[in-house]
Each structure stands twice: as C-alpha cells, then as structure tokens.
Write a protein that holds these residues in place. Structure first.
Motif, PDB file in Angstrom:
ATOM      1  N   TRP A  44       0.837  -1.213   0.000  1.00  0.00           N
ATOM      2  CA  TRP A  44       0.000   0.000   0.000  1.00  0.00           C
ATOM      3  C   TRP A  44       0.868   1.257   0.000  1.00  0.00           C
ATOM      4  O   TRP A  44       0.601   2.222  -0.706  1.00  0.00           O
ATOM      5  N   LYS A  45       1.932   1.227   0.820  1.00  0.00           N
ATOM      6  CA  LYS A  45       2.831   2.384   0.862  1.00  0.00           C
ATOM      7  C   LYS A  45       3.518   2.610  -0.488  1.00  0.00           C
ATOM      8  O   LYS A  45       3.644   3.742  -0.968  1.00  0.00           O
ATOM      9  N   PHE A  46       3.962   1.500  -1.103  1.00  0.00           N
ATOM     10  CA  PHE A  46       4.589   1.625  -2.427  1.00  0.00           C
ATOM     11  C   PHE A  46       3.596   2.149  -3.448  1.00  0.00           C
ATOM     12  O   PHE A  46       3.941   2.968  -4.307  1.00  0.00           O
ATOM     13  N   GLN A  47       2.353   1.691  -3.327  1.00  0.00           N
ATOM     14  CA  GLN A  47       1.320   2.142  -4.268  1.00  0.00           C
ATOM     15  C   GLN A  47       1.069   3.643  -4.109  1.00  0.00           C
ATOM     16  O   GLN A  47       0.915   4.374  -5.103  1.00  0.00           O
ATOM     17  N   GLN A  48       1.046   4.094  -2.842  1.00  0.00           N
ATOM     18  CA  GLN A  48       0.829   5.523  -2.601  1.00  0.00           C
ATOM     19  C   GLN A  48       1.938   6.376  -3.199  1.00  0.00           C
ATOM     20  O   GLN A  48       1.703   7.494  -3.652  1.00  0.00           O
ATOM     21  N   GLN A  49       3.149   5.839  -3.177  1.00  0.00           N
ATOM     22  CA  GLN A  49       4.299   6.600  -3.689  1.00  0.00           C
ATOM     23  C   GLN A  49       4.519   6.395  -5.189  1.00  0.00           C
ATOM     24  O   GLN A  49       5.524   6.834  -5.736  1.00  0.00           O
ATOM     25  N   GLY A  50       3.603   5.678  -5.815  1.00  0.00           N
ATOM     26  CA  GLY A  50       3.656   5.528  -7.268  1.00  0.00           C
ATOM     27  C   GLY A  50       4.706   4.559  -7.776  1.00  0.00           C
ATOM     28  O   GLY A  50       5.118   4.623  -8.943  1.00  0.00           O
ATOM     29  N   GLN A  51       5.161   3.633  -6.902  1.00  0.00           N
ATOM     30  CA  GLN A  51       6.215   2.700  -7.328  1.00  0.00           C
ATOM     31  C   GLN A  51       5.704   1.631  -8.284  1.00  0.00           C
ATOM     32  O   GLN A  51       6.505   0.941  -8.921  1.00  0.00           O
ATOM     33  N   PHE A  52       4.389   1.442  -8.359  1.00  0.00           N
ATOM     34  CA  PHE A  52       3.836   0.433  -9.256  1.00  0.00           C
ATOM     35  C   PHE A  52       3.235   1.039 -10.523  1.00  0.00           C
ATOM     36  O   PHE A  52       2.509   0.375 -11.250  1.00  0.00           O
ATOM     37  N   GLU A  53       3.502   2.302 -10.764  1.00  0.00           N
ATOM     38  CA  GLU A  53       3.017   2.916 -12.010  1.00  0.00           C
ATOM     39  C   GLU A  53       3.744   2.291 -13.207  1.00  0.00           C
ATOM     40  O   GLU A  53       4.906   1.865 -13.097  1.00  0.00           O
ATOM     41  N   SER A  54       3.065   2.264 -14.301  1.00  0.00           N
ATOM     42  CA  SER A  54       3.618   1.608 -15.495  1.00  0.00           C
ATOM     43  C   SER A  54       4.914   2.258 -15.958  1.00  0.00           C
ATOM     44  O   SER A  54       5.802   1.592 -16.504  1.00  0.00           O
ATOM     45  N   SER A  55       5.054   3.573 -15.705  1.00  0.00           N
ATOM     46  CA  SER A  55       6.272   4.267 -16.154  1.00  0.00           C
ATOM     47  C   SER A  55       7.511   3.749 -15.433  1.00  0.00           C
ATOM     48  O   SER A  55       8.619   3.828 -15.972  1.00  0.00           O
ATOM     49  N   LYS A  56       7.321   3.224 -14.204  1.00  0.00           N
ATOM     50  CA  LYS A  56       8.462   2.688 -13.453  1.00  0.00           C
ATOM     51  C   LYS A  56       8.953   1.363 -14.030  1.00  0.00           C
ATOM     52  O   LYS A  56      10.112   0.980 -13.832  1.00  0.00           O
ATOM     53  N   TRP A  57       8.034   0.658 -14.684  1.00  0.00           N
ATOM     54  CA  TRP A  57       8.371  -0.683 -15.193  1.00  0.00           C
ATOM     55  C   TRP A  57       8.669  -0.688 -16.687  1.00  0.00           C
ATOM     56  O   TRP A  57       9.169  -1.682 -17.221  1.00  0.00           O
ATOM     57  N   THR A  58       8.361   0.409 -17.352  1.00  0.00           N
ATOM     58  CA  THR A  58       8.571   0.462 -18.801  1.00  0.00           C
ATOM     59  C   THR A  58      10.018   0.202 -19.216  1.00  0.00           C
ATOM     60  O   THR A  58      10.269  -0.496 -20.210  1.00  0.00           O
ATOM     61  N   PRO A  59      11.049   0.711 -18.480  1.00  0.00           N
ATOM     62  CA  PRO A  59      12.440   0.429 -18.890  1.00  0.00           C
ATOM     63  C   PRO A  59      12.757  -1.059 -18.983  1.00  0.00           C
ATOM     64  O   PRO A  59      13.605  -1.455 -19.803  1.00  0.00           O
TER      65      PRO A  59
END
Length: 299
Positions: free
Chosen positions: A38-53
């Motif tokens: 939940w904390k990671f989700q709040q900080q946007g760590q699971f946004e697609s832009s983080k995984w695109t590389p």
C-alpha cells in the motif's frame, strides 16, 4: 503417542494451539506485506512508467546484464580458488605432521574470524597502493581475494568435518592394503568426505554468489552496484530491487537443483558400486563399499 528425540510429540490441545498461532502469524505477515504494498502504491512505485524500462530493454543492456556478468565472473573465480584453497588447507589440517597441521589451523581460524568485507577493503587498498594489479582490475581482485580466503577456510572445515565423521574402518582398510596414511587420506577418505558433505559445500557456493554483492563497497561493478546506477537513472528504485531479488532467487534455485542432481547421481553410483558384481570384496570382506553407501545417503 510416540516421543521425539528432543521434544515430546504435541497432543490435541498443543496441535490446536500451533494451528492458531500459525494462522495468526500468517495474518500478521499478510498484513505487513499489504501495508508495504500500500505504501509503495501511494508513492507511485507500481506505475507503469516505473516498469517500462524493463520492457524496452535498455536497462538490461546498459546495467543489469553487465552487472549480472560481473557477479557471475567474480563468483566463478572465487568458487574455483576457494575450492582449491579449501582442499589444500584440509590436507594441511588432516596432516600427520604437526607443524603443517598447526600452520593450516592458524590460517583457517584467522580467515574465518576476519569479516569478508574487511578483507575486501584491505585487499583493495593494498592492490591500489602498491599497483599489484592494474587499477581497473583492483575491485575484482579485491572481491575475489576476500571471498576465496574466507570461503576456502570454511570449505576446509566442511571437508575436515566430513573426514572426521567417516568410520575408522575406512582408514584402517587403506592401511591394511599397504597404503600410507597420506595415500589413504587422498584416495579413500577425502572422496567419501566430499561426497557426504556435498550439500554443505554447495550451500557454501551459494553464499559465495550472494556475497559478491559486498563488492559494492570496493566499487566493483556487480549486479547490486549496476542496479543502483540504473535506479538513479530511471528513478525506479523499488522495481529495480524487486527484479534483482528475482534474479538472485532464480540463480540460487538453479544452483540448488544442480547440486541435488549431482547428489542423486553420486548416490546412485554408490549404490550400484555396492550391489554390482565388482564390489571389491576381498579376503577380509567388503572394503569400503557399505560404509561409502551409508555416508552418501547420509549426505
């Protein structure tokens, strides 16, 4: 109700209590994981832009694959040197010559006591100061030095422990056919000890692989060091850490499976050697066959 060696078998109330405590533990673990996610989700760590590389491949080509190659290279060199050093030290520890045994014992105890990271940093400083190796190879040399010295000492003790656990009849059998004590150790006892202690030896090799991450402190470009650069460049620290963890798990799981395969092959070879037509049964009865099988199974 049967009793165990170290504790009594739990009764109905104890088993129920264990189930309740186990369920509570699982719920707490799930809650902690959920809170972290939940904390990671709040900080946007699971946004697609983080995984695109990871999809485009640039992060693999520039950081993760070179870092993985650096990790495997340091681990491979360290494993070879640690096995050679461990074997030599084991011969020294098991020698019948007291000065050799004493010197080997001092070396083993010293390198087991000194932290691996300290040996890496000290080696790195010495290599750079006195130009022992080219400056660009100093980090790799320091990592290999620390890992080989420490793990060689541990492997020595593993082998020595395996030899000590062999029945006395193994050594007596070698002496009875005219071998010297050194020949008996090299030809009969060491092969059986290595076979019996193979799971422990492989576990130590997995430790070598993981400890290459300590090379981060001497600027060696292994997987963790390269991933730090990648995380800084793409601002996706959590995804990079998760990917690296998966890579380490896959490599170590593969090593474990390979070790289990080797262990099964050695066990089958030992059984076939005992049950086959040429079991080495001499005038004095079986020489080493049943004991070898017993030690292999025990390992």
């Amino acid at each position: 109700m049967s009793a165990g060696v170290l504790f009594d078998a739990p009764g109905p109330k104890a088993r129920m209590r264990h189930r309740v405590l186990g369920a509570v533990g699982l719920l707490l673990l799930a809650a902690i994981i959920g809170l972290v996610v939940w904390k990671f989700q709040q900080q946007g760590q699971f946004e697609s832009s983080k995984w695109t590389p990871f999809v485009h491949g640039e992060i693999w080509n520039s950081y993760l694959v070179p870092g993985l190659m650096g990790t495997l290279k340091a681990a491979a060199i360290s494993i070879v040197l640690a096995c050679v050093l461990g074997g030599l030290l084991a011969l020294g520890r098991l020698s019948t010559v007291k000065p050799i045994r004493w010197i080997a014992s001092v070396i083993v105890e010293f390198f087991r006591a000194v932290p691996v990271l300290l040996m890496m940093i000290f080696s790195f400083g010495m290599y750079v100061k006195y130009n022992v190796v080219p400056s660009e190879q100093a980090p790799l040399a320091a990592v290999v030095t620390g890992l080989a010295l420490y793990n060689g000492s541990v492997i020595c003790e593993v082998i020595r422990s395996g030899v000590d656990q062999l029945p006395k009849g193994q050594g007596e059998a070698g002496l009875s056919v005219g071998l010297t004590e050194a020949q008996t150790l090299r030809s009969i006892m060491l092969p059986q000890a290595v076979t019996a202690m193979l799971p422990s030896l492989v576990s130590q090799l997995v430790v070598v692989l993981k400890d290459t991450a300590l090379g981060y402190n001497v600027l060696y470009a292994e997987l963790l060091y390269s991933s730090n650069d990648a995380a800084s460049n793409y601002s996706n620290l959590v995804p990079v850490i998760l990917v690296i963890a998966v890579i380490y798990i896959i490599i170590n799981y593969t090593l474990t499976k390979i070790a289990q395969w080797i262990e099964r092959r050695i066990a089958r070879r030992g059984r076939s050697a005992v049950t086959g037509p040429d079991t080495g049964v001499g005038p004095g009865g079986p020489v080493g066959g049943p004991d070898m099988n017993a030690n292999t199974v025990a390992g």
